[in-house]
Design an enzyme around this catalytic site. Structure first.
Site, short mmCIF file in Angstrom:
data_model
loop_
_atom_site.label_atom_id
_atom_site.label_comp_id
_atom_site.label_asym_id
_atom_site.label_seq_id
_atom_site.Cartn_x
_atom_site.Cartn_y
_atom_site.Cartn_z
N GLY A 46 0.78 -1.24 0.00
CA GLY A 46 0.00 0.00 0.00
C GLY A 46 0.81 1.29 0.00
O GLY A 46 1.85 1.41 -0.66
N TYR A 185 -12.32 4.59 13.66
CA TYR A 185 -11.27 4.99 12.72
C TYR A 185 -11.26 6.52 12.62
O TYR A 185 -10.21 7.16 12.68
CB TYR A 185 -11.52 4.37 11.35
CG TYR A 185 -10.46 4.68 10.31
CD1 TYR A 185 -9.25 3.99 10.31
CD2 TYR A 185 -10.65 5.65 9.33
CE1 TYR A 185 -8.27 4.26 9.37
CE2 TYR A 185 -9.69 5.93 8.38
CZ TYR A 185 -8.50 5.24 8.40
OH TYR A 185 -7.53 5.52 7.47
N ASP A 221 -6.15 3.72 -3.52
CA ASP A 221 -6.41 2.37 -3.99
C ASP A 221 -5.46 1.36 -3.32
O ASP A 221 -4.38 1.08 -3.84
CB ASP A 221 -6.20 2.39 -5.52
CG ASP A 221 -6.80 1.16 -6.14
OD1 ASP A 221 -7.41 0.39 -5.41
OD2 ASP A 221 -6.64 0.98 -7.37
N THR A 222 -5.84 0.83 -2.17
CA THR A 222 -5.01 -0.16 -1.46
C THR A 222 -5.91 -1.25 -0.87
O THR A 222 -7.13 -1.12 -0.89
CB THR A 222 -4.24 0.47 -0.29
OG1 THR A 222 -5.19 0.90 0.69
CG2 THR A 222 -3.37 1.64 -0.72
#
Ligand SMILES: NC(=O)c1ccc[n+]([C@@H]2O[C@H](COP(=O)([O-])OP(=O)(O)OC[C@H]3O[C@@H](n4cnc5c(N)ncnc54)[C@H](O)[C@@H]3O)[C@@H](O)[C@H]2O)c1
Length: 571
Positions: A46, A185, A221-222
């Protein structure tokens, strides 16, 4: 309107040209990455990989990658050595939640490389389902990495090779705006921003020569994004779907954009810089202090016409350098999610508020944690004075608790006051306090969490201020939530001052930021199912917020945050 907003939200060509010029001038004045050595946590996949590649491409001497993913890490190190030259990259298995293992990463860096100049605290999880682990990595791991960074790079004599350096802490755009589908989170990333901001104060830099920067990537985008829907908070229906829908609404960027932004941040070199990177575009933001929030709150009140308000919020967002749309999505000072032009208002929510009615607090049952002293004690007194049927004080200090019970029994009768010993970060003891209150008084309407700052080690502080809040919030929803057979209620979390730069207590201010972000996410995301109203006070005294407890409990709208000198609620 959308067209106008887009134009205003985008950086103008003039601004772009200006920032690019500065960047190139700084680059030509010396490459801050050349021959430098970096430690990167969570560096096996990532964004961590993108950062490692960017550093090596720009001439770094070497990168030390630490991660729990051994296979991916070793493969990556081999690939980087092949591309950028022998011994440029090294991988070590390292779990940031294990202090010895983590410290070993720093020790080995000095053994294998001639220096240590950059530490990137990148390891992170988006897994509210396993929130204790999420806190351990995103909060404790990051604090530990920052402290190790100061210890090993600082020129204040802790380590003989220390000569200053840069720490880059990985936050998120979700640390700057509300992310209701992943409240924990959301809170952890708010913590990272506030903590890094405090640690970047010149007090630390002068002593150590270490700067602290914060990166706030947008959706990138990971793996983390791919897996996000699997790890949503339990107990709230289709929250997983909402997490992935929320992320899907934001345009994704490649991880390499974060690597590019890292170089830009290091080139800028400004201590305390908070950099947002979204749609592959990198820009700097400033945290508003509470006075600015207050001004914005007052201005919103004045701008009552919807369209005027929308345009003004965009101007204000630009002026204050908040990330795009943040002011519309997270009007913190206003105290509720009210300036989202595209979404129709939901007036029906007001109807379901568990207002305390004409009788106010009379005949209600309350549980007050940290109620033996200070503002918690004042809450207990006020609840009893205004007619609460029963008040359970839950606190760590047993003898003080018993004394309070004897004291209040004289004035209000024995049956109305009780005490139970707890540890706010211990789930079993805390749950026992909820069960005992329900058994003793046959009801529970109000829970007041009085979070306190104590001069203990930082792990205990985080436990008490963050873990305790998440635990008690979870228990509130479990015991009072309509979805769990309860009738709803009110949860009031009291944290102390919300300040811009509290250099002397960075953890304290970061914990408060966690609570504010977390509370507002819980308030918005779960009210429809739980009927539990969540309120936050950011001050250790009612006098400074100019309202009494009854006003706050009865008039505070769901999700509202009360600041010093102003009532943020508009009820
Ligand atoms: N992907 C995004 O959209 C996005 C957006 C904003 C912020 N971020 C942040 O960027 C950072 C990297 O995220 P990513 O998208 O590359 O995610 P990722 O899942 O691809 O990578 C995270 C890495 O952290 C490692 N890790 C997890 N727990 C660890 C532990 N205990 N010890 C050591 N390493 C551990 C994982 O093994 C993994 O290699 C995170 O802090 C994340 O919160 C990501």
């Amino acid at each position: 309107m959308a067209f106008l907003r887009n134009i205003l939200a985008k950086q103008s060509p003039i601004t772009n040209a200006f920032t690019n010029t500065i960047w190139h001038r700084q680059m030509s004045g010396g490459n801050p990455v050349e021959c430098k050595v970096a430690v990167i946590t969570g560096g096996a996949i990532g964004i961590g990989v993108a950062c490692a590649k960017s550093l090596l491409e720009n001439g770094a001497r070497g990168v030390m990658l630490g991660d729990i993913r051994e296979k991916e890490g070793k493969e990556l190190a081999a690939e980087l050595n092949k591309t950028y030259g022998k011994d440029k990259a090294l991988f070590m298995k390292c779990d940031v939640t294990k202090k010895d293992e983590f410290e070993n990463l720093f020790k080995c860096t000095y053994q294998r490389f001639p220096s240590m100049d950059i530490v990137i605290n990148n390891a992170g999880l988006l897994q509210d389902k396993y929130w204790p682990l999420e806190l351990a990595v995103n909060v404790n791991g990051l604090v530990q990495g920052t402290l190790f960074g100061f210890h090993y790079m600082g020129k204040h004599g802790k380590h003989e090779k220390g000569r200053g350096g840069v720490i880059v802490n990985m936050a998120s755009i979700y640390g700057l705006q509300q992310a209701y589908a992943c409240p924990v989170y959301n809170g952890t990333k708010g913590f990272v921003i506030r903590f890094s901001n405090a640690m970047s104060h010149e007090y630390y830099e002068k002593m150590t020569g270490v700067k602290v920067l914060t990166m706030c990537p947008g959706v990138t985008d990971t793996n983390m994004i791919d897996e996000s829907s699997t790890y949503a908070l339990d107990g709230f229906g289709d929250l997983g779907k909402l997490v992935s829908e929320g992320l899907a609404n934001l345009p994704p960027q490649p991880a390499s954009a974060c690597g590019d932004c890292l170089i830009k941040m290091l080139c800028s070199g400004e201590n305390g810089g908070i950099w947002v990177i979204e749609e592959s575009e990198c820009y700097k933001v400033r945290l508003p202090d509470r006075q600015t929030l207050r001004t914005v709150s007052i201005m919103f009140r004045l701008l009552f016409l919807k369209n005027i308000r929308n345009i003004a919020s965009i101007f204000l967002a630009k002026r204050l350098q908040w990330p795009r749309n943040t002011l519309q999505k997270s009007s913190l000072a206003r105290g509720r999610n009210e300036a989202q032009p595209e979404q129709p208002p939901k007036p029906h929510k007001e109807i379901f508020f568990p207002q305390l009615g004409r009788d106010g607090i009379k005949d209600k049952v309350a549980l007050v944690t940290g109620g033996t002293d200070g503002i918690g004690l004042r809450c207990v007194r006020e609840l009893l004075r205004t007619g609460a049927r029963g008040v359970m004080i839950a606190d760590t200090n047993e003898s003080k608790g018993f004394n309070r019970v004897i004291e209040f029994s004289k004035d209000y009768g024995q049956s109305r006051i009780a005490f139970i010993q707890i540890n706010p970060a211990n789930y079993v003891l805390l749950k026992n306090a909820f069960i005992s209150t329900l058994n003793f008084y046959e009801g529970l309407d109000i829970v007041i969490n009085n979070v306190r700052f104590k001069e203990k080690n930082w792990e205990d502080q985080v436990d008490e201020n963050i873990k305790g809040i998440v635990l008690s919030t979870q228990l509130c929803l479990e015991f009072m939530g309509r979805n769990n057979g309860g009738k709803g209620g009110i949860l009031l979390n009291i944290v102390s001052e919300y300040e811009e730069n509290t250099d002397s207590c960075p953890l304290h201010s970061a914990c408060q930021d966690f609570v504010v972000r977390f509370d507002r996410s819980v308030a918005t995301s779960h009210f429809d199912t739980t009927n539990v109203k969540v309120l936050t006070i950011c001050r250790a005294s009612f006098d400074t917020i100019g309202c009494d407890l009854t006003t706050i409990l009865t008039k505070g709208t769901n999700g509202c945050v009360w600041m010093p000198c102003t009532c943020a609620s508009d009820s």
